[in-house]
Design a protein around this motif. Structure first.
Motif, PDB file in Angstrom:
ATOM      1  N   MET A  26       0.846  -1.198   0.000  1.00  0.00           N
ATOM      2  CA  MET A  26       0.000   0.000   0.000  1.00  0.00           C
ATOM      3  C   MET A  26       0.889   1.259   0.000  1.00  0.00           C
ATOM      4  O   MET A  26       1.760   1.389   0.859  1.00  0.00           O
ATOM      5  N   ARG A  38      -2.370   6.110  -0.797  1.00  0.00           N
ATOM      6  CA  ARG A  38      -3.488   5.200  -0.477  1.00  0.00           C
ATOM      7  C   ARG A  38      -3.705   5.143   1.046  1.00  0.00           C
ATOM      8  O   ARG A  38      -4.823   5.188   1.530  1.00  0.00           O
ATOM      9  N   PHE A  39      -2.602   5.041   1.764  1.00  0.00           N
ATOM     10  CA  PHE A  39      -2.715   4.960   3.221  1.00  0.00           C
ATOM     11  C   PHE A  39      -3.243   6.277   3.803  1.00  0.00           C
ATOM     12  O   PHE A  39      -4.088   6.282   4.699  1.00  0.00           O
ATOM     13  N   PHE A  73     -16.212   4.536  10.006  1.00  0.00           N
ATOM     14  CA  PHE A  73     -16.708   4.051  11.304  1.00  0.00           C
ATOM     15  C   PHE A  73     -17.738   5.033  11.849  1.00  0.00           C
ATOM     16  O   PHE A  73     -17.463   5.800  12.767  1.00  0.00           O
ATOM     17  N   LEU A 108     -11.256  -4.767   3.277  1.00  0.00           N
ATOM     18  CA  LEU A 108     -10.346  -3.746   3.785  1.00  0.00           C
ATOM     19  C   LEU A 108     -10.866  -3.167   5.096  1.00  0.00           C
ATOM     20  O   LEU A 108     -10.118  -3.005   6.054  1.00  0.00           O
ATOM     21  N   LYS A 109     -12.164  -2.861   5.131  1.00  0.00           N
ATOM     22  CA  LYS A 109     -12.723  -2.254   6.334  1.00  0.00           C
ATOM     23  C   LYS A 109     -12.654  -3.200   7.524  1.00  0.00           C
ATOM     24  O   LYS A 109     -12.378  -2.800   8.639  1.00  0.00           O
ATOM     25  N   ILE A 146      -9.144  -3.174   8.705  1.00  0.00           N
ATOM     26  CA  ILE A 146      -8.815  -1.953   9.453  1.00  0.00           C
ATOM     27  C   ILE A 146      -9.346  -2.067  10.887  1.00  0.00           C
ATOM     28  O   ILE A 146      -8.631  -1.812  11.853  1.00  0.00           O
ATOM     29  N   ALA A 147     -10.611  -2.485  10.971  1.00  0.00           N
ATOM     30  CA  ALA A 147     -11.220  -2.594  12.303  1.00  0.00           C
ATOM     31  C   ALA A 147     -10.430  -3.564  13.169  1.00  0.00           C
ATOM     32  O   ALA A 147     -10.172  -3.299  14.353  1.00  0.00           O
ATOM     33  N   ARG A 186      -0.034   4.312  13.622  1.00  0.00           N
ATOM     34  CA  ARG A 186      -0.222   4.327  12.166  1.00  0.00           C
ATOM     35  C   ARG A 186       0.722   3.334  11.493  1.00  0.00           C
ATOM     36  O   ARG A 186       0.338   2.659  10.533  1.00  0.00           O
ATOM     37  N   LEU A 230      -0.663  -0.047  11.932  1.00  0.00           N
ATOM     38  CA  LEU A 230      -1.860  -0.185  11.103  1.00  0.00           C
ATOM     39  C   LEU A 230      -1.446  -0.440   9.645  1.00  0.00           C
ATOM     40  O   LEU A 230      -1.988  -1.317   8.969  1.00  0.00           O
ATOM     41  N   ARG A 231      -0.477   0.314   9.226  1.00  0.00           N
ATOM     42  CA  ARG A 231      -0.004   0.193   7.843  1.00  0.00           C
ATOM     43  C   ARG A 231       0.587  -1.197   7.592  1.00  0.00           C
ATOM     44  O   ARG A 231       0.358  -1.797   6.541  1.00  0.00           O
ATOM     45  N   LEU A 283      -2.013  -3.707   7.207  1.00  0.00           N
ATOM     46  CA  LEU A 283      -2.772  -3.584   5.951  1.00  0.00           C
ATOM     47  C   LEU A 283      -1.878  -3.712   4.718  1.00  0.00           C
ATOM     48  O   LEU A 283      -2.291  -3.398   3.595  1.00  0.00           O
ATOM     49  N   PHE A 292      -2.958  -5.141   1.314  1.00  0.00           N
ATOM     50  CA  PHE A 292      -3.842  -4.440   0.385  1.00  0.00           C
ATOM     51  C   PHE A 292      -3.012  -3.552  -0.538  1.00  0.00           C
ATOM     52  O   PHE A 292      -2.497  -2.517  -0.132  1.00  0.00           O
ATOM     53  N   LYS A 293      -2.905  -3.981  -1.769  1.00  0.00           N
ATOM     54  CA  LYS A 293      -2.051  -3.254  -2.701  1.00  0.00           C
ATOM     55  C   LYS A 293      -2.725  -1.977  -3.174  1.00  0.00           C
ATOM     56  O   LYS A 293      -2.110  -0.965  -3.398  1.00  0.00           O
ATOM     57  N   GLU A 294      -4.000  -2.052  -3.443  1.00  0.00           N
ATOM     58  CA  GLU A 294      -4.712  -0.887  -3.989  1.00  0.00           C
ATOM     59  C   GLU A 294      -5.430  -0.129  -2.897  1.00  0.00           C
ATOM     60  O   GLU A 294      -5.951  -0.690  -1.985  1.00  0.00           O
TER      61      GLU A 294
END
Lengths: 216, 174
Positions: free
Chosen positions: A1, A5-6, A17, B111-112, B115-116, B162, B165-166, B169, B172-174
């Motif tokens: 990513m 995008r991030f 949310f 994705l969501k 993230i959660a 962050r 988180l990154r 994730l 997820f490429k896109e």
């Protein structure tokens, strides 16, 4: 990513949310009852009216507790040292409230709470009941849980380690009862009864009720 | 009537003043409680708990910070204590139960969800900071005051949160 995008993802978090509409009126009723109607104890009234045998059981517990522990109270801590809410001596600012009135309020609230907790625990069935019956217990436990957490942080508990320990044990038991709502939790009743027995919770409740009653 | 006067009236037992304070602050408190707990029922309970606790301690509020800061500090404490209690009962929690933040229906589900889950798996300090800053929109200064930490700590926590988180994730490429 990649970075863009991030960054987008972070920017969109609030939208992703979403918060549901807060049930403002419903929450206010609970707050109003707990804070402004504490002495009238409306929740207690509803509970005892709908299940008068619970009130009788609670009264019995209180009576037994008083009978058993009253004579030893003279050697115990004074009501003020147990339940008072005086600020630390080092405090340089005077409180804006009457400390004895606050202590009385905490004592009344503790008293009322202990009676309700006793009633709930001794009325807890040995086996899982109907979903509706379990939900009633769960709801009552959830209500008591709010009070428990308040009392844990109150002067009533911070100045009385025994009461604090009892409240912490009660908190765990009430959390488990409050989770009886779901079908999957019905098998947990045994665990709850075990926790109550192992922690000697009912007998400690008796003792605490006697203590707060006799300090009035 | 200003907030200071309202507070004085609530201490004196005025429920209308209490309602006025509640109306002003409850939506934000509920929002914070919901974002921190991810559950509407818990958010309701935490909001109630926050106000009951705040009203009973109003006499201790000295006005050094804004009332909202004081109130939000109680909210964070209430939620944190409850989360600790949940851990203490040592129950087996399935991933589905742990991941209870409701997502917007139009969101990309995978994705969501991720993230959660990633937010939920952050440490309490990182999670609280990230939610307060990136979702609730508090400034670093506000968060620092509410959590009682230096602003620099708050910034480094956000940065670390962050980064985690990154990393979570990264798939997820896109």
């Amino acid at each position: 990513m990649d970075d863009d995008r991030f960054d987008d993802l972070i920017r969109n978090l609030p939208d992703d949310f979403k918060v549901p509409d807060p049930p403002l009126e419903e929450m206010w009723r609970v707050i109003e009852n707990a804070h402004f109607n504490a002495r009238t104890a409306s929740t207690s009234r509803v509970w005892t009216q709908s299940t008068p045998w619970l009130a009788a059981a609670a009264a019995l517990l209180v009576g037994i507790g008083i009978g058993r522990y009253m004579p030893t109270r003279s050697a115990g801590p004074t009501p003020e040292s147990t339940l008072g809410s005086r600020p630390p001596a080092s405090s340089t600012q005077l409180p804006l409230y009457d400390t004895s009135a606050v202590a009385d309020a905490y004592r009344d609230q503790t008293n009322q709470y202990l009676g309700q907790a006793a009633a709930l625990l001794i009325s807890l069935p040995a086996k899982a009941g109907t979903q509706q019956a379990d939900a009633t217990f769960a709801n009552k436990a959830a209500d008591l849980l709010v009070t428990t957490r308040l009392l844990i942080d109150s002067p009533a508990a911070t100045q009385d380690p025994k009461l604090r320990s009892l409240l912490e044990d009660l908190e765990l038991v009430l959390v488990q009862i409050a989770r009886l709502r779901g079908e999957r939790n019905k098998g947990d009743l045994d665990l709850i009864h075990q926790a109550v027995e192992q922690g000697d919770v009912i007998s400690r409740l008796n003792s605490a009720v006697a203590t707060t009653q006799s300090s009035e | 009537m200003n907030e200071r006067q309202l507070i004085a009236r609530v201490i004196a037992g005025d429920r209308l003043a209490g309602r006025a304070l509640y109306d002003t602050h409850a939506p934000r408190v509920y929002s914070l409680a919901y974002r921190l707990s991810g559950d509407p029922e818990k958010a309701r309970e935490f909001t109630q708990d926050t106000f009951i606790r705040a009203f009973s301690r109003l006499a201790q509020f000295r006005g050094d910070a804004a009332f909202s800061t004081w109130l939000h500090r109680i909210t964070v404490t209430v939620v944190s204590n409850a989360r600790r209690s949940e851990v203490r009962i040592a129950r087996e929690v399935t991933l589905d139960e742990a991941h209870s933040i409701e997502t917007a229906p139009e969101a990309e589900p995978d994705l969501k969800e991720s993230i959660a889950r990633a937010v939920e798996e952050l440490s309490d300090a990182y999670r609280t900071t990230l939610i307060m800053h990136d979702i609730e929109g508090y400034t670093h200064a506000e968060i620092a005051e509410i959590l009682g930490v230096p602003e620099g700590t708050c910034k480094s926590r956000l940065s670390a949160a962050r980064a985690q988180l990154r990393e979570a994730l990264a798939a997820f490429k896109e």
